[in-house]
Design a protein around this motif. Structure first.
Motif, PDB file in Angstrom:
ATOM      1  N   ALA A   1       1.489  -3.198  -8.517  1.00  0.00           N
ATOM      2  CA  ALA A   1       0.107  -3.192  -8.388  1.00  0.00           C
ATOM      3  C   ALA A   1      -0.426  -2.559 -10.410  1.00  0.00           C
ATOM      4  O   ALA A   1      -1.578  -2.710 -10.854  1.00  0.00           O
ATOM      5  CB  ALA A   1       0.351  -2.681  -7.506  1.00  0.00           C
ATOM      6  N   ASP A   2       0.675  -2.641 -10.949  1.00  0.00           N
ATOM      7  CA  ASP A   2       0.302  -1.789 -11.522  1.00  0.00           C
ATOM      8  C   ASP A   2      -1.046  -0.666 -12.038  1.00  0.00           C
ATOM      9  O   ASP A   2      -1.931  -0.857 -12.518  1.00  0.00           O
ATOM     10  CB  ASP A   2       0.634  -2.441 -13.354  1.00  0.00           C
ATOM     11  CG  ASP A   2       0.140  -2.447 -14.391  1.00  0.00           C
ATOM     12  OD1 ASP A   2       1.068  -1.538 -14.789  1.00  0.00           O
ATOM     13  OD2 ASP A   2      -0.596  -3.178 -15.243  1.00  0.00           O
TER      14      ASP A   2
ATOM     15  N   SER B   1       0.705  -0.929  -0.333  1.00  0.00           N
ATOM     16  CA  SER B   1      -0.003  -0.359  -0.271  1.00  0.00           C
ATOM     17  C   SER B   1       0.745   1.264  -0.470  1.00  0.00           C
ATOM     18  O   SER B   1       0.270   2.515   0.435  1.00  0.00           O
ATOM     19  CB  SER B   1      -1.065  -0.415   0.811  1.00  0.00           C
ATOM     20  OG  SER B   1      -1.701  -0.892   0.849  1.00  0.00           O
ATOM     21  N   ALA B   2       1.885   1.292  -0.321  1.00  0.00           N
ATOM     22  CA  ALA B   2       3.144   2.772  -0.787  1.00  0.00           C
ATOM     23  C   ALA B   2       2.853   2.888  -1.938  1.00  0.00           C
ATOM     24  O   ALA B   2       3.587   2.281  -3.346  1.00  0.00           O
ATOM     25  CB  ALA B   2       4.402   2.313  -0.337  1.00  0.00           C
ATOM     26  N   MET B   3       1.735   3.460  -2.946  1.00  0.00           N
ATOM     27  CA  MET B   3       0.679   3.419  -3.726  1.00  0.00           C
ATOM     28  C   MET B   3       1.131   4.999  -3.612  1.00  0.00           C
ATOM     29  O   MET B   3      -0.058   5.899  -4.820  1.00  0.00           O
ATOM     30  CB  MET B   3      -0.599   4.073  -4.029  1.00  0.00           C
ATOM     31  CG  MET B   3      -0.799   1.796  -3.858  1.00  0.00           C
ATOM     32  SD  MET B   3      -0.081   0.847  -5.049  1.00  0.00           S
ATOM     33  CE  MET B   3      -0.752  -0.980  -4.614  1.00  0.00           C
ATOM     34  N   LEU B   4       1.212   6.320  -3.334  1.00  0.00           N
ATOM     35  CA  LEU B   4       1.632   7.303  -3.533  1.00  0.00           C
ATOM     36  C   LEU B   4       0.065   8.007  -2.533  1.00  0.00           C
ATOM     37  O   LEU B   4      -0.409   8.848  -3.870  1.00  0.00           O
ATOM     38  CB  LEU B   4       2.125   8.091  -4.886  1.00  0.00           C
ATOM     39  CG  LEU B   4       3.475   7.919  -5.454  1.00  0.00           C
ATOM     40  CD1 LEU B   4       3.788   8.512  -6.290  1.00  0.00           C
ATOM     41  CD2 LEU B   4       4.761   8.596  -4.281  1.00  0.00           C
ATOM     42  N   ASP B   5      -0.914   7.466  -2.034  1.00  0.00           N
ATOM     43  CA  ASP B   5      -2.038   8.060  -1.995  1.00  0.00           C
ATOM     44  C   ASP B   5      -2.164   9.460  -1.299  1.00  0.00           C
ATOM     45  O   ASP B   5      -0.743  10.166  -0.094  1.00  0.00           O
ATOM     46  CB  ASP B   5      -2.868   7.396  -0.595  1.00  0.00           C
ATOM     47  CG  ASP B   5      -3.059   6.060  -1.211  1.00  0.00           C
ATOM     48  OD1 ASP B   5      -3.591   5.682  -2.331  1.00  0.00           O
ATOM     49  OD2 ASP B   5      -2.130   5.207  -0.734  1.00  0.00           O
TER      50      ASP B   5
ATOM     51  N   PRO C   1       1.502  -6.129 -13.863  1.00  0.00           N
ATOM     52  CA  PRO C   1       1.368  -6.995 -12.415  1.00  0.00           C
ATOM     53  C   PRO C   1       1.883  -7.788 -11.840  1.00  0.00           C
ATOM     54  O   PRO C   1       2.265  -9.005 -12.679  1.00  0.00           O
ATOM     55  CB  PRO C   1      -0.189  -6.341 -12.102  1.00  0.00           C
ATOM     56  CG  PRO C   1      -0.620  -7.562 -13.760  1.00  0.00           C
ATOM     57  CD  PRO C   1       0.080  -6.581 -14.893  1.00  0.00           C
ATOM     58  N   GLY C   2       2.369  -7.942 -10.679  1.00  0.00           N
ATOM     59  CA  GLY C   2       2.651  -9.252 -10.217  1.00  0.00           C
ATOM     60  C   GLY C   2       1.581 -10.324 -10.357  1.00  0.00           C
ATOM     61  O   GLY C   2       0.506  -9.794 -10.010  1.00  0.00           O
TER      62      GLY C   2
ATOM     63  N   GLY D   1       8.035   3.014  -5.026  1.00  0.00           N
ATOM     64  CA  GLY D   1       8.379   2.544  -6.287  1.00  0.00           C
ATOM     65  C   GLY D   1       7.496   0.899  -6.467  1.00  0.00           C
ATOM     66  O   GLY D   1       7.357   0.503  -6.994  1.00  0.00           O
ATOM     67  N   ILE D   2       7.920   0.378  -5.638  1.00  0.00           N
ATOM     68  CA  ILE D   2       8.014  -1.436  -5.430  1.00  0.00           C
ATOM     69  C   ILE D   2       6.787  -1.953  -5.697  1.00  0.00           C
ATOM     70  O   ILE D   2       5.661  -2.246  -6.994  1.00  0.00           O
ATOM     71  CB  ILE D   2       8.187  -2.615  -5.142  1.00  0.00           C
ATOM     72  CG1 ILE D   2       8.440  -3.179  -5.210  1.00  0.00           C
ATOM     73  CG2 ILE D   2       7.582  -1.929  -3.189  1.00  0.00           C
ATOM     74  CD1 ILE D   2       8.541  -4.231  -6.314  1.00  0.00           C
ATOM     75  N   ASN D   3       5.563  -1.060  -5.364  1.00  0.00           N
ATOM     76  CA  ASN D   3       4.354  -1.180  -4.942  1.00  0.00           C
ATOM     77  C   ASN D   3       3.349  -0.689  -6.236  1.00  0.00           C
ATOM     78  O   ASN D   3       2.510  -1.540  -6.968  1.00  0.00           O
ATOM     79  CB  ASN D   3       3.181  -0.571  -3.605  1.00  0.00           C
ATOM     80  CG  ASN D   3       3.382  -1.765  -2.496  1.00  0.00           C
ATOM     81  OD1 ASN D   3       3.439  -1.176  -1.265  1.00  0.00           O
ATOM     82  ND2 ASN D   3       4.088  -3.035  -2.856  1.00  0.00           N
TER      83      ASN D   3
END
Length: 389
Positions: A240-241, A210-214, A285-286, A234-236
């Motif tokens: 999560a694309d 949940s590190a999505m730049l929310d 996506p992963g 970055g990774i999420n």
């Protein structure tokens, strides 16, 4: 416990939580405020309620400490439950004991159907005894992978709050790696270990998946008192694309702008992703593969789609470095750390990611050492403050 003293669990006995929710059993620490929680999804709700970095802190002569909690363990249908969460007991900053509790609820997720089932369970107790007969600072770090409701604190001597403000507060946001996935215990996640080496108080807003730049996370950081701030991005976004390159740049700028609204001159560090071979040059996506009863991650995107703006970790590192260089012209307290300096190709050859995504316990320690050396050193972004007379 004979002649026990029950002490109400109040906010001044807790570190690392942004908000406390009163439940029918006690207090549930949250790492995001209620307004932010209302704007997220179920994944975020589960992650932020897992109290990574949250600890009960007090000063006492007690030789025996008991903490009643109601845990919620997260499991996946068709797989064994994760091992019991660990409570770390620190005395004057040193890890002296570990324990687990029993009972509690189980949140069972079905990855095939997307459904969830909660099974009830009783309150459990974690007990530590044989503590030194002297006044000492005690920290009980709550399990970073179990949602935890605090029910009761008992000791055989009075306790008092440790005054806040004795150390600088480090506010950090990141993904499951910052949350502590695959770390051995809550005080040995890379962020907790780095905080100990840097002599700072950690507020860990690392949220698995949940590190999505929310924007609501940025607002929570804006409104949280802090002396030092970092964001690991970055990774999420890749696995999560969730966005393309065109949206990524403005989203990073907006996230940093919001933090700066509340912390205009606070040291602010942007950290790019550590090495993750499956996503270095392959977009998301992963996906998850089940191998021998355990999960392994893989990327399902097409590397050719980078030309259309799909994100990979290589693309994100380049863009983050560019954004920080651009902004730091007018913001001298903004700095950048390349995640490959924390864990890169040589590290992967030595300590590969067991599930292809998350570091193991030894790698958490390596990342912490590298981060502390780079950031808390006299020349680092979070250099110790000079002592004034």
């Amino acid at each position: 416990m004979n002649d026990h003293i029950t002490t109400p669990i109040t906010p001044d006995l807790l570190r690392g939580a942004l908000e406390l929710e009163r439940t029918e059993h006690g207090l549930a620490p949250h790492r995001l405020p209620v307004r932010a929680r209302a704007q997220g999804d179920g994944q975020l709700a589960m992650a932020e309620a897992q109290p990574s970095g949250v600890r009960v802190v007090f000063r006492t002569r007690a030789g025996v400490v008991e903490l009643d909690t109601l845990r919620t363990r997260v499991g996946y249908r068709g797989m064994p439950l994760r091992p019991d969460g660990v409570y770390d007991l620190l005395v004057d900053g040193e890890l002296v004991a570990q324990a687990s509790t029993t009972g509690g609820k189980v949140l069972l997720l079905d990855m095939a159907t997307g459904t969830a089932e909660t099974r009830p369970g009783p309150v459990g107790t974690v007990r530590f005894d044989g503590l030194a007969d002297r006044v000492k600072d005690v920290e009980i770090w709550l399990p970073h992978t179990e949602i935890t409701e605090l029910v009761a604190l008992r000791t055989d001597a009075p306790v008092e709050a440790v005054p806040a403000g004795e150390r600088r507060v480090w506010l950090h946001h990141g993904s499951s790696i910052s949350h502590g996935s695959n770390a051995a215990s809550p005080s040995t996640t890379w962020a907790a270990l780095a905080a100990a080496r840097g002599g700072v108080d950690l507020v860990n807003l690392g949220f698995g998946g949940s590190a999505m730049l929310d924007p609501f996370t940025a607002r929570a950081m804006r409104d949280t008192p802090a002396d030092l701030i970092s964001v690991k991005i970055g990774i999420n976004l890749v696995n999560a694309d969730v966005m393309r390159l065109r949206a990524f740049g403005p989203a990073v700028h907006g996230f940093l702008d919001t933090i700066r609204d509340g912390h205009p001159t606070t040291p602010l560090l942007v950290v790019s992703p550590i090495l993750c071979p499956i996503h270095e040059d392959t977009p998301g996506p992963g996906a998850v593969d089940m191998e021998d009863g355990s999960m392994r991650f893989r990327a399902t995107g097409d590397p050719a789609e980078r030309a259309a703006g799909k994100l990979t970790l290589t693309v994100i590192r380049t863009e983050l470095a560019r954004i920080v260089a651009q902004r730091s012209v007018d913001d001298p307290n903004l700095t950048y750390l390349d995640g490959l300096d924390l864990y890169g190709d040589a590290d992967h050859a030595d300590l590969p990611l067991p599930d292809r995504l998350h570091p193991d316990a030894a790698t958490h320690r390596r990342i912490a050492e590298r981060f502390a050396e780079a950031v808390f050193s006299p020349e680092g972004a979070f250099a110790p403050q000079p002592v004034t007379a």
